[in-house]
Design a protein around this motif. Structure first.
Motif, PDB file in Angstrom:
ATOM      1  N   LYS A  16       0.811  -1.223   0.000  1.00 50.12           N
ATOM      2  CA  LYS A  16       0.000   0.000   0.000  1.00 50.12           C
ATOM      3  C   LYS A  16       0.841   1.267   0.000  1.00 50.12           C
ATOM      4  O   LYS A  16       0.500   2.247  -0.678  1.00 50.12           O
ATOM      5  N   HIS A  17       1.960   1.263   0.730  1.00 51.53           N
ATOM      6  CA  HIS A  17       2.701   2.501   0.955  1.00 51.53           C
ATOM      7  C   HIS A  17       4.056   2.593   0.242  1.00 51.53           C
ATOM      8  O   HIS A  17       4.577   3.702   0.078  1.00 51.53           O
ATOM      9  N   LEU A  18       4.648   1.464  -0.178  1.00 49.13           N
ATOM     10  CA  LEU A  18       6.000   1.518  -0.730  1.00 49.13           C
ATOM     11  C   LEU A  18       6.114   1.039  -2.173  1.00 49.13           C
ATOM     12  O   LEU A  18       6.990   1.520  -2.906  1.00 49.13           O
ATOM     13  N   VAL A  19       5.255   0.120  -2.591  1.00 49.71           N
ATOM     14  CA  VAL A  19       5.384  -0.420  -3.950  1.00 49.71           C
ATOM     15  C   VAL A  19       5.141   0.672  -4.985  1.00 49.71           C
ATOM     16  O   VAL A  19       4.267   1.539  -4.825  1.00 49.71           O
ATOM     17  N   ASP A  20       5.958   0.639  -6.054  1.00 47.86           N
ATOM     18  CA  ASP A  20       5.935   1.604  -7.163  1.00 47.86           C
ATOM     19  C   ASP A  20       6.504   2.961  -6.767  1.00 47.86           C
ATOM     20  O   ASP A  20       6.281   3.959  -7.470  1.00 47.86           O
ATOM     21  N   LYS A  21       7.253   2.995  -5.674  1.00 48.81           N
ATOM     22  CA  LYS A  21       7.895   4.242  -5.247  1.00 48.81           C
ATOM     23  C   LYS A  21       9.411   4.054  -5.200  1.00 48.81           C
ATOM     24  O   LYS A  21       9.906   2.971  -4.905  1.00 48.81           O
ATOM     25  N   THR A  22      10.129   5.139  -5.474  1.00 53.31           N
ATOM     26  CA  THR A  22      11.590   5.113  -5.485  1.00 53.31           C
ATOM     27  C   THR A  22      12.127   5.516  -4.118  1.00 53.31           C
ATOM     28  O   THR A  22      11.636   6.469  -3.499  1.00 53.31           O
ATOM     29  N   LEU A  23      13.134   4.789  -3.659  1.00 54.46           N
ATOM     30  CA  LEU A  23      13.733   5.063  -2.350  1.00 54.46           C
ATOM     31  C   LEU A  23      14.825   6.115  -2.520  1.00 54.46           C
ATOM     32  O   LEU A  23      15.921   5.825  -2.988  1.00 54.46           O
ATOM     33  N   GLN A  46      22.239  -0.832   2.244  1.00 56.74           N
ATOM     34  CA  GLN A  46      22.036   0.568   1.880  1.00 56.74           C
ATOM     35  C   GLN A  46      22.337   0.806   0.403  1.00 56.74           C
ATOM     36  O   GLN A  46      21.572   1.479  -0.308  1.00 56.74           O
ATOM     37  N   LYS A  47      23.415   0.232  -0.077  1.00 57.01           N
ATOM     38  CA  LYS A  47      23.790   0.388  -1.486  1.00 57.01           C
ATOM     39  C   LYS A  47      22.738  -0.221  -2.410  1.00 57.01           C
ATOM     40  O   LYS A  47      22.407   0.357  -3.466  1.00 57.01           O
ATOM     41  N   ALA A  48      22.197  -1.384  -2.041  1.00 60.92           N
ATOM     42  CA  ALA A  48      21.209  -2.059  -2.882  1.00 60.92           C
ATOM     43  C   ALA A  48      19.893  -1.292  -2.950  1.00 60.92           C
ATOM     44  O   ALA A  48      19.222  -1.291  -3.989  1.00 60.92           O
ATOM     45  N   LEU A  49      19.511  -0.643  -1.856  1.00 63.17           N
ATOM     46  CA  LEU A  49      18.215   0.036  -1.796  1.00 63.17           C
ATOM     47  C   LEU A  49      18.257   1.474  -2.306  1.00 63.17           C
ATOM     48  O   LEU A  49      17.280   1.966  -2.872  1.00 63.17           O
ATOM     49  N   GLN A  50      19.373   2.162  -2.088  1.00 65.44           N
ATOM     50  CA  GLN A  50      19.448   3.582  -2.402  1.00 65.44           C
ATOM     51  C   GLN A  50      19.162   3.862  -3.876  1.00 65.44           C
ATOM     52  O   GLN A  50      19.809   3.312  -4.766  1.00 65.44           O
ATOM     53  N   GLY A  51      18.143   4.676  -4.139  1.00 63.36           N
ATOM     54  CA  GLY A  51      17.796   5.067  -5.492  1.00 63.36           C
ATOM     55  C   GLY A  51      17.031   4.023  -6.278  1.00 63.36           C
ATOM     56  O   GLY A  51      16.647   4.267  -7.429  1.00 63.36           O
ATOM     57  N   ASN A  52      16.782   2.885  -5.688  1.00 58.66           N
ATOM     58  CA  ASN A  52      16.085   1.808  -6.369  1.00 58.66           C
ATOM     59  C   ASN A  52      14.569   1.962  -6.192  1.00 58.66           C
ATOM     60  O   ASN A  52      14.108   2.585  -5.240  1.00 58.66           O
ATOM     61  N   LYS A  53      13.826   1.371  -7.084  1.00 56.22           N
ATOM     62  CA  LYS A  53      12.365   1.431  -7.023  1.00 56.22           C
ATOM     63  C   LYS A  53      11.815   0.129  -6.464  1.00 56.22           C
ATOM     64  O   LYS A  53      12.260  -0.957  -6.843  1.00 56.22           O
ATOM     65  N   VAL A  54      10.859   0.231  -5.543  1.00 52.63           N
ATOM     66  CA  VAL A  54      10.207  -0.945  -4.983  1.00 52.63           C
ATOM     67  C   VAL A  54       9.166  -1.436  -5.987  1.00 52.63           C
ATOM     68  O   VAL A  54       8.255  -0.699  -6.366  1.00 52.63           O
ATOM     69  N   THR A  55       9.304  -2.674  -6.421  1.00 52.57           N
ATOM     70  CA  THR A  55       8.398  -3.210  -7.446  1.00 52.57           C
ATOM     71  C   THR A  55       7.375  -4.197  -6.894  1.00 52.57           C
ATOM     72  O   THR A  55       6.384  -4.498  -7.565  1.00 52.57           O
ATOM     73  N   GLY A  56       7.600  -4.717  -5.685  1.00 48.61           N
ATOM     74  CA  GLY A  56       6.644  -5.672  -5.145  1.00 48.61           C
ATOM     75  C   GLY A  56       7.018  -6.125  -3.745  1.00 48.61           C
ATOM     76  O   GLY A  56       8.075  -5.757  -3.217  1.00 48.61           O
ATOM     77  N   ALA A  57       6.133  -6.911  -3.158  1.00 48.17           N
ATOM     78  CA  ALA A  57       6.370  -7.491  -1.832  1.00 48.17           C
ATOM     79  C   ALA A  57       5.679  -8.840  -1.796  1.00 48.17           C
ATOM     80  O   ALA A  57       4.642  -9.042  -2.427  1.00 48.17           O
ATOM     81  N   GLY A  58       6.255  -9.776  -1.055  1.00 46.14           N
ATOM     82  CA  GLY A  58       5.669 -11.106  -0.974  1.00 46.14           C
ATOM     83  C   GLY A  58       5.980 -11.768   0.343  1.00 46.14           C
ATOM     84  O   GLY A  58       6.696 -11.223   1.184  1.00 46.14           O
ATOM     85  N   GLN A  59       5.460 -12.983   0.499  1.00 46.78           N
ATOM     86  CA  GLN A  59       5.551 -13.686   1.774  1.00 46.78           C
ATOM     87  C   GLN A  59       5.573 -15.179   1.565  1.00 46.78           C
ATOM     88  O   GLN A  59       4.897 -15.714   0.685  1.00 46.78           O
ATOM     89  N   GLN A  60       6.358 -15.855   2.376  1.00 50.37           N
ATOM     90  CA  GLN A  60       6.285 -17.307   2.521  1.00 50.37           C
ATOM     91  C   GLN A  60       6.351 -17.575   4.016  1.00 50.37           C
ATOM     92  O   GLN A  60       7.410 -17.534   4.628  1.00 50.37           O
ATOM     93  N   GLY A  61       5.199 -17.812   4.617  1.00 49.64           N
ATOM     94  CA  GLY A  61       5.154 -18.052   6.049  1.00 49.64           C
ATOM     95  C   GLY A  61       5.614 -16.859   6.854  1.00 49.64           C
ATOM     96  O   GLY A  61       5.074 -15.756   6.751  1.00 49.64           O
TER      97      GLY A  61
END
Length: 379
Positions: A16-23, A46-61
């Motif tokens: 709801k709050h992070l997907v499709d948004k750029t960090l 930090q390096k992996a997330l900085q400036g990247n866009k959140v494209t989805g979220a998921g769960q396994q248990g």
């Protein structure tokens, strides 16, 4: 510990709050346990997330992940007390009442995220006990479940309905010779079922938690499958808000545990007793959960006496939060030590990467005081 339902709640809020948004801003704090125990560093996250866009979220248990516009992706586990806070969003499944819990950035944060839109979204991963795990998985987003740690865990009852069938469960349960509660808690068998969900499932299935799995009949296991699907679906549908759980659930009536002159009973007077199964405290209703085969140990006859008179004098039990169950079960599992440190005996029962005893940070128990179940509508 957050279980399948609570993790589903946080995945809902991430979408709801992070997907499709750029960090646009990412901050991390070095922690050689939360990151280091799974081969990652705060700097790498930090390096992996900085400036990247959140494209989805998921769960396994009990595991969940955030996928990004380019790998590696972030895979997380809350441990006993971790959580993801989103500023001005009601992500918690219980009401937070202490003023310091409203502070931003929150205490004990491991990473902080800000998005680039206006108004911006701010999120923080917090864990005062340092038993959570944060790692990077370098693979295509669609393949994330084919990699460690997800590939080592069993199917998710809701996400993997094509695998988690009644026939599959019959074969799995029959292949083990352990108390059925312990079998359900083992994430290598089924992902997501923890202590309170396991108790609820077995109560609805009318199965004694200590009965050996391989002694259950096919009919009992088929009913167990139905009960797992029911409890998982019903709790996820209300985003783990226990105020909205059905009134006939065991969860609603077990809170006299450990309190002087307060017995835990169902409204009809059936007594709730507490046993240790698979290293965890288990709530059992002997009048419902009959033994039909060998069990790890017996319940005394006294535990099975009718207690309707006791129920009428004690009155309606105060309902308590999912969070309170976690805290009370923590006390049971960690031998009620003053700082609730992880004992060596308990640590041996936890998955190796999540079992390292650590020194408690100051005021950890105080920070949890005064919390009650959320009575607000989920956002």
């Amino acid at each position: 510990m957050p279980e399948l339902a609570e993790v589903a709640r946080i995945v809902h809020f991430i979408r709801k709050h992070l997907v499709d948004k750029t960090l646009s801003v990412v901050q991390t704090q070095n922690d050689d346990i939360v990151y280091g125990k799974v081969g990652t560093t705060a700097a790498e996250v930090q390096k992996a997330l900085q400036g990247n866009k959140v494209t989805g979220a998921g769960q396994q248990g009990k595991y969940f992940w955030i996928t990004l516009s380019k790998p590696p992706h972030l895979v997380m586990h809350f441990g006993m007390a971790g959580w993801l806070k989103i500023k001005n969003a009601d992500t918690y499944y219980y009401r937070v009442t202490k003023p310091e819990d409203q502070e931003w950035p929150p205490k004990y944060w491991k990473f902080l995220l800000e998005t680039d839109e206006t108004p911006k979204t701010e999120a923080a991963f917090v864990d005062f006990r340092r038993l959570s795990r944060i790692r990077l998985v370098d693979c295509p987003a669609d393949d994330i479940r084919q990699y460690t740690p997800l590939k080592e865990n069993g199917p998710d009852p809701l996400a993997d309905k094509n695998i988690f069938t009644a026939e599959w469960l019959v074969d799995k349960v029959k292949s083990k010779k352990v108390p059925i509660k312990a079998m359900l808690l083992d994430q290598a068998n089924i992902s997501g079922i923890g202590n309170w969900m396991g108790d609820e499932v077995l109560y609805h299935a009318k199965i004694h938690p200590e009965q050996y799995s391989n002694t259950l009949s096919n009919e009992q296991i088929i009913q167990l499958h139905k009960s797992i699907e029911y409890v998982c679906t019903a709790s996820v549908d209300v985003l783990a808000d226990s105020e909205k759980f059905p009134e006939d659930w065991l969860f609603k009536h077990r809170w006299g545990k450990g309190k002087k002159n307060q017995a835990s009973v169902l409204p009809n007077g059936d007594k709730i007793v507490f046993l240790t199964v698979g290293g965890r405290t288990s709530a059992v209703v002997p009048a419902v959960q009959k033994k039909t085969g060998p069990v790890a140990k017996d319940i005394t006859e006294e535990d099975q006496l009718d207690t309707k008179k006791e129920a009428s004098t004690n009155g309606k039990r105060k309902r308590t939060s999912v969070k309170k169950e976690e805290e009370e079960d923590d006390d049971d599992d960690y031998s009620k030590t003053p700082k609730r440190a992880v004992s060596k005996k308990r640590a041996s029962n936890i998955k190796k990467e999540d079992a390292t005893p650590v020194k408690e940070e100051k005021s950890s128990s105080a920070s949890q005081a005064g919390r009650r179940r959320s009575t607000r509508n989920s956002k």
